[in-house]
Design a protein around this motif. Structure first.
Motif, mmCIF file in Angstrom:
data_model
loop_
_atom_site.group_PDB
_atom_site.id
_atom_site.type_symbol
_atom_site.label_atom_id
_atom_site.label_comp_id
_atom_site.label_asym_id
_atom_site.label_seq_id
_atom_site.Cartn_x
_atom_site.Cartn_y
_atom_site.Cartn_z
ATOM 1 N N ILE A 149 0.933 -1.217 -0.094
ATOM 2 C CA ILE A 149 0.010 -0.121 -0.059
ATOM 3 C C ILE A 149 1.042 1.148 -0.008
ATOM 4 O O ILE A 149 0.418 2.267 -0.713
ATOM 5 N N ILE A 150 1.874 1.332 0.749
ATOM 6 C CA ILE A 150 2.881 2.427 0.812
ATOM 7 C C ILE A 150 3.452 2.705 -0.582
ATOM 8 O O ILE A 150 3.508 3.836 -0.962
ATOM 9 N N TYR A 151 3.971 1.527 -1.423
ATOM 10 C CA TYR A 151 4.513 1.705 -2.522
ATOM 11 C C TYR A 151 3.441 2.158 -3.580
ATOM 12 O O TYR A 151 3.700 2.893 -4.666
ATOM 13 N N GLU A 152 2.187 1.890 -3.457
ATOM 14 C CA GLU A 152 1.123 2.213 -4.359
ATOM 15 C C GLU A 152 0.436 3.687 -3.917
ATOM 16 O O GLU A 152 -0.083 4.212 -4.906
ATOM 17 N N LEU A 153 0.581 3.999 -2.835
ATOM 18 C CA LEU A 153 0.024 5.336 -2.511
ATOM 19 C C LEU A 153 0.139 6.519 -3.114
ATOM 20 O O LEU A 153 -0.388 7.393 -3.585
#
Length: 148
Positions: free
Chosen positions: A46-50
């Motif tokens: 999620i951190i990479y996609e946010l």
């Protein structure tokens, strides 16, 4: 020893390819997190996609004017930086998972029961558990007071 062949390792590591694709680099970690039931990898994905989602939002608001810097420029830079981190991390995780798949008996969870030989008294364990719970409640109350 149950060694996997190369084809099986590639089949189990296909998700690494997603980390090389712009806008989708976090979905590989989300997939492997759901498959392996690992909440840390889910958060990492999620951190990479946010930043990509935030970038698309800011791009819709500001566009990309080249004559001055906008928040979308900084978000895009962060997204690209996290993409490179995600590529390195996904390769590292895939290599570690391949080791786990190769050595399943080494990484298998063994159920053990620990008992203190000098104490069979259930009341003592219950009292210790109650003391621990009370301590946690006191810490929580102190934390709430400090935050307020």
């Amino acid at each position: 020893m149950n060694n996997m062949n190369v084809i099986e390792k590639i089949k189990k590591s296909w998700w690494v390819i997603l980390s090389f694709i712009i806008f989708f680099n976090g979905f590989g970690f989300i997939y492997i997190a759901l498959r392996e039931n690992n909440k840390n990898w889910l958060v990492e994905g999620i951190i990479y996609e946010l930043p990509w989602f935030i970038y698309l939002l800011f791009y819709g608001i500001y566009g990309i004017p080249l004559h001055y810097l906008t928040p979308s420029h900084f978000i895009l830079l962060l997204a690209i930086l996290l993409m490179f981190v995600g590529i390195i991390r996904s390769i590292w995780v895939a290599v570690k998972l391949a080791d786990v798949y190769d050595n399943e008996e080494k990484y298998a969870i063994q159920v053990t029961e620990l008992k203190r030989p000098d104490s069979d008294d259930k009341n003592e364990n219950t009292l210790a558990s109650l003391g621990c719970c009370l301590c946690m409640i006191v810490i929580f109350i102190v934390f709430v007071i400090i935050v307020l």
